[in-house]
Scaffold this motif. Structure first.
Motif, PDB file in Angstrom:
ATOM      1  N   UNK A   2       0.862  -1.187   0.000  1.00 50.71           N
ATOM      2  CA  UNK A   2       0.000   0.000   0.000  1.00 50.71           C
ATOM      3  C   UNK A   2       0.893   1.230   0.000  1.00 50.71           C
ATOM      4  N   UNK A   3       0.750   2.042  -1.031  1.00 54.51           N
ATOM      5  CA  UNK A   3       1.598   3.220  -1.175  1.00 54.51           C
ATOM      6  C   UNK A   3       0.723   4.460  -1.280  1.00 54.51           C
ATOM      7  N   UNK A   4       0.991   5.438  -0.422  1.00 51.78           N
ATOM      8  CA  UNK A   4       0.265   6.706  -0.444  1.00 51.78           C
ATOM      9  C   UNK A   4       1.034   7.693  -1.310  1.00 51.78           C
ATOM     10  N   UNK A  38      -4.005   7.799  -4.204  1.00 55.92           N
ATOM     11  CA  UNK A  38      -3.588   9.164  -4.560  1.00 55.92           C
ATOM     12  C   UNK A  38      -4.352  10.186  -3.725  1.00 55.92           C
ATOM     13  N   UNK A  39      -3.594  11.024  -3.023  1.00 54.53           N
ATOM     14  CA  UNK A  39      -4.175  12.066  -2.180  1.00 54.53           C
ATOM     15  C   UNK A  39      -3.427  13.371  -2.457  1.00 54.53           C
ATOM     16  N   UNK A 277      -8.681  13.822   4.742  1.00 50.00           N
ATOM     17  CA  UNK A 277      -8.608  12.630   5.600  1.00 50.00           C
ATOM     18  C   UNK A 277      -7.332  11.834   5.329  1.00 50.00           C
ATOM     19  N   UNK A 278      -6.234  12.552   5.149  1.00 47.53           N
ATOM     20  CA  UNK A 278      -4.970  11.900   4.821  1.00 47.53           C
ATOM     21  C   UNK A 278      -4.510  10.950   5.926  1.00 47.53           C
ATOM     22  N   UNK A 279      -4.680  11.346   7.173  1.00 47.73           N
ATOM     23  CA  UNK A 279      -4.198  10.500   8.264  1.00 47.73           C
ATOM     24  C   UNK A 279      -4.874   9.132   8.238  1.00 47.73           C
ATOM     25  N   UNK A 280      -6.166   9.113   8.017  1.00 42.19           N
ATOM     26  CA  UNK A 280      -6.890   7.833   7.953  1.00 42.19           C
ATOM     27  C   UNK A 280      -6.359   6.980   6.801  1.00 42.19           C
ATOM     28  N   UNK A 284      -1.473   2.061   7.976  1.00 40.93           N
ATOM     29  CA  UNK A 284      -1.271   0.754   7.361  1.00 40.93           C
ATOM     30  C   UNK A 284      -0.499   0.785   6.061  1.00 40.93           C
ATOM     31  N   UNK A 285      -0.015   1.952   5.642  1.00 43.11           N
ATOM     32  CA  UNK A 285       0.735   2.054   4.385  1.00 43.11           C
ATOM     33  C   UNK A 285       2.166   1.552   4.575  1.00 43.11           C
ATOM     34  N   UNK A 286       2.783   1.148   3.467  1.00 43.58           N
ATOM     35  CA  UNK A 286       4.185   0.721   3.484  1.00 43.58           C
ATOM     36  C   UNK A 286       5.123   1.870   3.161  1.00 43.58           C
ATOM     37  N   UNK A 287       4.629   2.828   2.362  1.00 48.09           N
ATOM     38  CA  UNK A 287       5.486   3.916   1.907  1.00 48.09           C
ATOM     39  C   UNK A 287       4.617   5.113   1.549  1.00 48.09           C
ATOM     40  N   UNK A 288       5.171   6.320   1.786  1.00 49.37           N
ATOM     41  CA  UNK A 288       4.497   7.559   1.399  1.00 49.37           C
ATOM     42  C   UNK A 288       5.435   8.344   0.490  1.00 49.37           C
TER      43      UNK A 288
END
Length: 377
Positions: A2-4, A38-39, A277-280, A284-288
């Motif tokens: 999961x990548x943000x 994508x945010x 709602x970026x924090x939510x 659980x992400x692996x990378x941002x």
């Protein structure tokens, strides 16, 4: 994985949403099955409306308003997915980029169009407004904005003063009896990362006036006018706010929004992060991955990547920042939660070439970062 993907815009080149798309493409070359969320983000300036509208499933609304010199301009605002939150970038109605250099004169330019956008958002049912105030062409203390919402600024003979900074010195009384009644039920917050007070050597007229076309004589006149407005606000409205950090932002619009719309000034990126709602989404992400056109030591202080990094740091998730240019030392960036910083430029280029190649450069940089990350796991 999961990548943000939470990029800020590359000003003059890529919108935050375009940047997010390029990064996703690069990631999926290296890791086709990656789950990319994508945010797009912003810090209250250019791109704030687009980022929040896309993040929340909202819509953009366009309206013809009075531009900074009174000529009609097509300005937009956003209605977010909740249907009650409106987002306004004052620069789309009252921005310096809307007028040629020869028309830049803060004695004449007005925030009236910004007030018209506020009214249009109220007409759409918005009762929570986020107002970004970067890029203004004005030093009118926000009186134009207030005039559009029914507030009257009267001279010694009881007549309304005109629009623009030239009217500030003439104000003797403020009549709020005709203000739009819907504002009483509306909460207004201002996305502002400028801490300048209204007056003094770091104030609105002296710091920002020359950038908007003011010569030294105009600066003195504008300073006196803003001081007069602050005195009348204190006497007629009971609000002494001239020294509040940010009161001098956007030619005193910061003070005007506080005085006339009961607004609260807050960090632009914090407002965007909350609304998106970026924090939510980060949990659980692996990378941002985040971005900024130019990354330097100031990026750590209130800029979009720093806000993104703070959330990554909170949840112990690595954060990588990509920039068109990396300037100065990076120690402050690492302290704020950015684990690594990379430039997307791979060889010497002119600015024009860099802009032209920005999409492919960002895509390739994202691919290589992903490959490095996979190799290190």
């Amino acid at each position: 994985m999961k990548i943000i993907i939470a990029p800020n815009a590359f000003k003059g080149s890529l919108s935050a949403w375009e940047a997010a798309g390029c990064i996703e493409e690069g990631i999926k070359i290296a890791l086709p099955k990656a789950r990319c969320i994508k945010v797009p983000v912003a810090d209250g300036g250019d791109g704030t409306v687009e980022a929040l509208v896309r993040d929340t499933g909202g819509k953009q609304v366009y309206k013809k308003v009075d531009g900074p010199v009174g000529k009609p301009v097509r300005a937009g605002f956003g209605v977010l997915g909740d249907g009650r939150t409106g987002v306004i970038e004052m620069a789309t109605a009252s921005g310096l980029a809307l007028i040629p250099k020869k028309e830049q004169n803060p004695l004449k330019t007005t925030t009236y169009g910004t007030g018209q956008l506020v009214k249009a958002a109220l007409d759409k049912g918005c009762r929570y407004l986020i107002v970004g105030i970067g890029g203004s062409a004005t030093v009118d203390g926000g009186i134009g904005m207030a005039q559009a919402l029914g507030i009257r600024f009267l001279d010694k003979s009881g007549k309304e003063v005109g629009r623009g900074g030239a009217g500030l010195e003439k104000i003797k009384n403020i009549d709020i009896s005709g203000v739009d009644k819907r504002l009483k039920k509306t909460k207004v917050v201002v996305a502002c990362d400028v801490t300048n007070p209204l007056l003094g050597r770091n104030g609105s007229a002296r710091i920002f006036g020359p950038q908007k076309g003011a010569d030294p004589k105009m600066v003195v006149q504008l300073e006196a006018g803003l001081a007069n407005l602050a005195r009348v606000i204190k006497r007629d409205l009971g609000k002494d706010i001239k020294n509040i950090p940010g009161a001098g932002a956007a030619g005193g619009l910061g003070m005007g929004l506080m005085a006339f719309l009961q607004a609260k000034l807050k960090s632009g990126i914090d407002l965007v992060i909350k609304a998106a709602e970026l924090e939510r989404k980060v949990k659980g992400a692996d990378l941002v991955i985040t971005t900024e056109g130019c990354i330097d030591e100031q990026t750590a202080f209130g800029k979009a990547p720093a806000g993104v990094a703070a959330i990554g740091k909170k949840y112990k998730i690595p954060v990588v920042a990509l920039g068109g240019q990396i300037a100065g030392k990076t120690a402050a960036l690492h302290k704020c939660g950015i684990n690594a910083v990379f430039s997307i430029i791979r060889s010497p280029l002119t600015l024009e070439q860099a802009i032209k190649e920005s999409k492919s450069a960002l895509k390739q940089a994202a691919e290589q970062i992903m490959r490095l990350y996979i190799a290190g796991r």
